[in-house]
Design a protein around this motif. Structure first.
Motif, mmCIF file in Angstrom:
data_model
loop_
_atom_site.group_PDB
_atom_site.id
_atom_site.type_symbol
_atom_site.label_atom_id
_atom_site.label_comp_id
_atom_site.label_asym_id
_atom_site.label_seq_id
_atom_site.Cartn_x
_atom_site.Cartn_y
_atom_site.Cartn_z
ATOM 1 N N TRP A 13 0.804 -1.212 0.000
ATOM 2 C CA TRP A 13 0.000 0.000 0.000
ATOM 3 C C TRP A 13 0.848 1.277 0.000
ATOM 4 C CZ3 TRP A 13 -4.307 1.676 -1.693
ATOM 5 C CH2 TRP A 13 -4.724 2.958 -1.347
ATOM 6 N N GLY A 45 -10.070 4.578 8.829
ATOM 7 C CA GLY A 45 -9.617 4.021 7.540
ATOM 8 C C GLY A 45 -8.141 4.337 7.390
ATOM 9 N N ASP A 66 -9.166 0.733 11.433
ATOM 10 C CA ASP A 66 -9.354 0.218 10.071
ATOM 11 C C ASP A 66 -10.100 -1.111 10.147
ATOM 12 O OD1 ASP A 66 -7.795 1.147 7.254
ATOM 13 O OD2 ASP A 66 -8.599 -0.896 7.241
ATOM 14 N N GLN A 67 -10.791 -1.439 9.040
ATOM 15 C CA GLN A 67 -11.514 -2.716 8.949
ATOM 16 C C GLN A 67 -10.574 -3.869 8.598
ATOM 17 O OE1 GLN A 67 -14.012 -2.583 5.420
ATOM 18 N NE2 GLN A 67 -12.257 -2.312 4.097
ATOM 19 N N GLU A 91 -15.288 -0.901 12.108
ATOM 20 C CA GLU A 91 -16.094 -0.638 10.924
ATOM 21 C C GLU A 91 -16.695 0.768 10.974
ATOM 22 O OE1 GLU A 91 -17.292 -1.908 8.130
ATOM 23 O OE2 GLU A 91 -16.035 -3.689 8.179
ATOM 24 N N ALA A 92 -16.893 1.319 9.771
ATOM 25 C CA ALA A 92 -17.383 2.695 9.610
ATOM 26 C C ALA A 92 -18.610 3.031 10.462
ATOM 27 C CB ALA A 92 -17.740 2.922 8.143
ATOM 28 N N ASN A 108 -8.748 9.973 5.428
ATOM 29 C CA ASN A 108 -8.193 10.280 4.116
ATOM 30 C C ASN A 108 -8.465 9.146 3.141
ATOM 31 O OD1 ASN A 108 -6.533 11.799 2.227
ATOM 32 N ND2 ASN A 108 -5.031 10.171 2.470
ATOM 33 N N MET A 109 -9.160 9.440 2.058
ATOM 34 C CA MET A 109 -9.448 8.463 0.996
ATOM 35 C C MET A 109 -10.203 7.243 1.536
ATOM 36 S SD MET A 109 -8.371 9.987 -1.574
ATOM 37 C CE MET A 109 -7.561 11.574 -1.573
HETATM 38 C C1 LIG Z 1 -7.785 3.982 0.124
HETATM 39 S S1 LIG Z 1 -7.310 3.317 1.680
HETATM 40 C C2 LIG Z 1 -6.649 4.774 2.480
HETATM 41 C C3 LIG Z 1 -5.721 4.427 3.614
HETATM 42 C C4 LIG Z 1 -5.105 5.618 4.336
HETATM 43 N N1 LIG Z 1 -6.131 6.494 4.878
HETATM 44 C C5 LIG Z 1 -4.172 6.388 3.413
HETATM 45 O O1 LIG Z 1 -4.422 7.565 3.164
HETATM 46 O O2 LIG Z 1 -3.170 5.813 2.968
HETATM 47 C C6 LIG Z 1 -8.892 3.104 2.499
HETATM 48 C C7 LIG Z 1 -8.793 2.430 3.854
HETATM 49 O O3 LIG Z 1 -10.076 2.477 4.460
HETATM 50 C C8 LIG Z 1 -10.376 1.211 5.020
HETATM 51 N N2 LIG Z 1 -11.843 1.045 4.981
HETATM 52 C C9 LIG Z 1 -12.618 0.960 3.876
HETATM 53 N N3 LIG Z 1 -13.915 0.796 4.216
HETATM 54 C C10 LIG Z 1 -13.955 0.769 5.576
HETATM 55 C C11 LIG Z 1 -15.007 0.608 6.511
HETATM 56 N N4 LIG Z 1 -16.276 0.435 6.124
HETATM 57 N N5 LIG Z 1 -14.700 0.626 7.837
HETATM 58 C C12 LIG Z 1 -13.401 0.782 8.241
HETATM 59 N N6 LIG Z 1 -12.366 0.937 7.385
HETATM 60 C C13 LIG Z 1 -12.622 0.938 6.066
HETATM 61 C C14 LIG Z 1 -9.650 0.213 4.142
HETATM 62 O O4 LIG Z 1 -9.420 -1.032 4.793
HETATM 63 C C15 LIG Z 1 -8.375 0.971 3.785
HETATM 64 O O5 LIG Z 1 -7.337 0.709 4.683
#
Ligand SMILES: C[S@@+](CC[C@H](N)C(=O)[O-])C[C@H]1O[C@@H](n2cnc3c(N)ncnc32)[C@H](O)[C@@H]1O
Length: 206
Positions: A13, A45, A66-67, A91-92, A108-109
């Motif tokens: 990642w 996340g 994070d999930q 979870e969210a 972020n993202m």
């Molecule tokens: C695109 S990555 C961004 C990671 C980090 N924020 C960055 O900027 O490098 C999205 C992250 O959100 C987490 N994520 C996605 N959906 C989620 C949810 N419903 N609940 C918790 N985490 C979630 C994913 O596992 C992932 O690690």
């Protein structure tokens, strides 16, 4: 689905993230939040700790949610020499954090991956102390379908007006949605499409 995707890409990642967007995104988020040393911040996340790393450098107490177990595991490995990071699988829609516990929440993202962005924003409101700030950095609305297939994006970015409305409906004050001044860039696997998507920063105060 997206959890399995993030479990699979956790080990790579950091390299992927660097190719998508720069550290200027994190700097902008911190400046909008006005982060202060010693306060408590959560990154929702959190992935492998892009935001967390910056918060630690600024001397905040941090919680990473994070999930994906694999993302959290990768972050633990990277930051094994740093004490005090609170890693939480969650979870969210049901964050593993009590009510009114943190001064800042960052994401972020993350928002374009969750099932219900308005519910996720409400849940982030719940964990903020009165006066606490939420800062979300994410993608403006875009037409690049390949991001759904190749990166498991659930939403093709957002209209800034809808983000503003969701913040207000969640009860946030002083809501501002602005440009970060940076883009998120990605090439499709077959090479025929190149996405260059502007990034917004949304902030609000509890
Ligand atoms: C695109 S990555 C961004 C990671 C980090 N924020 C960055 O900027 O490098 C999205 C992250 O959100 C987490 N994520 C996605 N959906 C989620 C949810 N419903 N609940 C918790 N985490 C979630 C994913 O596992 C992932 O690690």
């Amino acid at each position: 689905m997206s959890k399995r995707y993030f479990d699979d890409v956790a080990h790579e990642w950091d390299g992927m993230r660097e190719s998508f967007f720069s550290e200027a995104v994190r700097d902008k988020a911190f400046s909008i939040a006005g982060v202060q040393t010693g306060k408590v911040a959560v990154d929702i996340g959190a992935g492998t700790g892009f935001i967390i790393e910056g918060l630690i450098r600024k001397g905040l107490q941090v919680i990473a949610v994070d999930q994906s177990e694999a993302m959290l595991k990768e972050m633990r490995r990277k930051f094994s020499s740093i004490e005090g990071i609170d890693y939480r699988l969650g979870e969210a829609e049901k964050l593993p954090i009590s009510d009114e516990a943190v001064d800042y929440a960052f994401a972020n993202m993350y928002l374009h991956h969750v099932e219900s962005p308005p519910k996720a924003i409400k849940e982030m409101m719940r964990i903020l102390k009165p006066g606490g700030k939420l800062v979300i950095t994410d993608l403006d609305e875009h037409p690049f379908e390949f991001l759904r297939d190749e990166h498991h994006d659930r939403w093709m970015g957002f209209k800034r007006e809808e983000i503003k409305q969701w913040f207000r409906e969640a009860g946030f004050k002083n809501v501002i949605v602005d440009c970060v001044g940076e883009s998120c860039c990605a090439q499709s696997r077959c090479g025929s499409e190149y996405a260059d998507i502007s990034i917004f920063v949304a902030s609000g105060e509890r």
